[in-house]
Design an enzyme around this catalytic site. Structure first.
Site, PDB file in Angstrom:
ATOM      1  N   GLY A  98       0.812  -1.216   0.000  1.00 44.10           N
ATOM      2  CA  GLY A  98       0.000   0.000   0.000  1.00 44.10           C
ATOM      3  C   GLY A  98       0.844   1.263   0.000  1.00 44.10           C
ATOM      4  O   GLY A  98       2.074   1.214   0.005  1.00 44.10           O
TER       5      GLY A  98
ATOM      6  N   TYR B  89     -15.025   4.161   9.642  1.00 44.46           N
ATOM      7  CA  TYR B  89     -13.557   4.005   9.625  1.00 44.46           C
ATOM      8  C   TYR B  89     -12.963   4.612  10.886  1.00 44.46           C
ATOM      9  O   TYR B  89     -12.079   4.024  11.524  1.00 44.46           O
ATOM     10  CB  TYR B  89     -13.009   4.715   8.389  1.00 44.46           C
TER      11      TYR B  89
END
Ligand code: GFB
Length: 309
Positions: free
Chosen positions: A14, A137
């Site tokens: 990532g 989140y």
């Protein structure tokens, strides 16, 4: 950490994980373990336990997460809360059970209350309502941060947390539906220039203020904290400088050399009006960012030109 310590970077492909691997290698760390999502599903508790039992990492950078911009968070809240809670619970518990020496948990500055006083201090956490578009989140990341704190308090585990501001750079996500604003604008302005379009659409009103940190600076701060910080409270990582989305778009437009106009699509949400972090705690520990926003955008655009298919 010494140069032969066994270091596991979760999420190594990532934006942040790949930068942490680059930074560790640049500092001479040799024993870095990485697993692709296909090799190790971090939402599977048994698989994570077997990995920790076999590999016995000494240090863990928990940079694996389901991440996305305002539109992705707003559209898939169940995925964001479930997947991130599963990843965090599995990795943090396995790190405890298999005696990891130190773990760094990565959160995000979206954990702070929507209307927190600005700039946001670490102690403003849990003092007010969250921003609706990324509440799922944020709750997952708050839970991870608190879990590290309580494992340290109850068991003495050296698990620390950092809360980075908006990040960008190599290996970013450039998908226009799920990405964050900066990679989205880089791609939009680039494609508009190549296609000789007259306009580029910017979401929202352009008035929200955001802080941006180039990901190689972020990675350097993560390694710095792993080497130098053992406190219970999380640490903000940022630049302490903010720009409006309109100013940001104009800078990207200039770097890329697009000649057309900006069009603001106010059907798309603005999200939280500001989320500028104080970075006094991090500066006090002896770390400062190096790459300015303008320089970072140029670096990110160059990477995009060389790598984005
Ligand atoms: O970066 P972004 O998606 O996330 O949006 P947040 C920042 C601002 O840029 C919002 C505007 O006001 C967007 O409306 N914007 C303008 C755009 N044009 C675009 C575009 O083309 N794409 C995108 N994505 N935005 C995220 C949280 O909030 O911040 C995550 O949802 C995470 O959980 C991340 O914390 C760091 O900064 O609003």
């Amino acid at each position: 950490m010494d140069l032969n310590s066994k270091i596991y970077v979760a999420g190594h492909r990532g934006l942040v994980g790949s930068a942490i691997v680059r930074n560790l290698q640049s500092k001479g760390y040799k024993n870095i373990i990485c697993k692709t999502h296909k090799e190790l599903d971090l939402t599977n508790q048994q698989a994570v336990r077997e990995f920790f039992e076999n590999e016995r990492p000494e240090y863990v950078f928990l940079a694996a997460a389901k991440v996305g911009g305002i539109n992705a968070n707003n559209t898939y809240p169940a995925d964001f809360i479930y997947i991130n809670l599963m990843i965090q619970n599995n990795v943090i518990k396995a790190a405890h059970d298999f005696n990891v020496k130190k773990l760094l948990f990565l959160g995000s500055t979206c954990i702070y209350p929507k209307m927190a006083p600005q700039p946001i201090k670490e102690e403003y956490l849990l003092t007010g309502a969250l921003e609706e578009t990324n509440e799922a989140y944020a709750i997952a990341k708050i839970s991870g941060l608190e879990m590290c704190k309580f494992f340290k308090r109850q068991y003495g585990d050296n698990f620390i947390s950092c809360m980075p501001t908006n990040l960008y750079g190599p290996n970013d996500n450039f998908d226009l539906k799920s990405s964050h604003v900066l990679p989205a604008l880089i791609r939009k302005f680039h494609e508009a220039k190549v296609n000789k379009n007259d306009t580029v659409e910017v979401w929202g009103t352009g008035t929200p203020l955001r802080e941006f940190l180039y990901v190689d600076d972020m990675a350097d701060a993560c390694v710095f904290l792993m080497e130098n910080y053992d406190g219970e409270q999380h640490v903000n990582i940022g630049t302490g400088e903010e720009v409006s989305i309109k100013e940001l778009a104009e800078t990207v437009k200039e770097v890329i050399g697009f000649e057309g106009e900006l069009v603001f699509n106010t059907d798309m949400p603005d999200g939280t009006p500001r989320k500028l972090t104080t970075v006094e705690k991090l500066h006090g520990l002896g770390w400062n960012h190096k790459i300015s926003l303008r320089e970072g955008i140029e670096l990110a655009y160059n990477w995009f030109l060389e790598n984005y298919k």
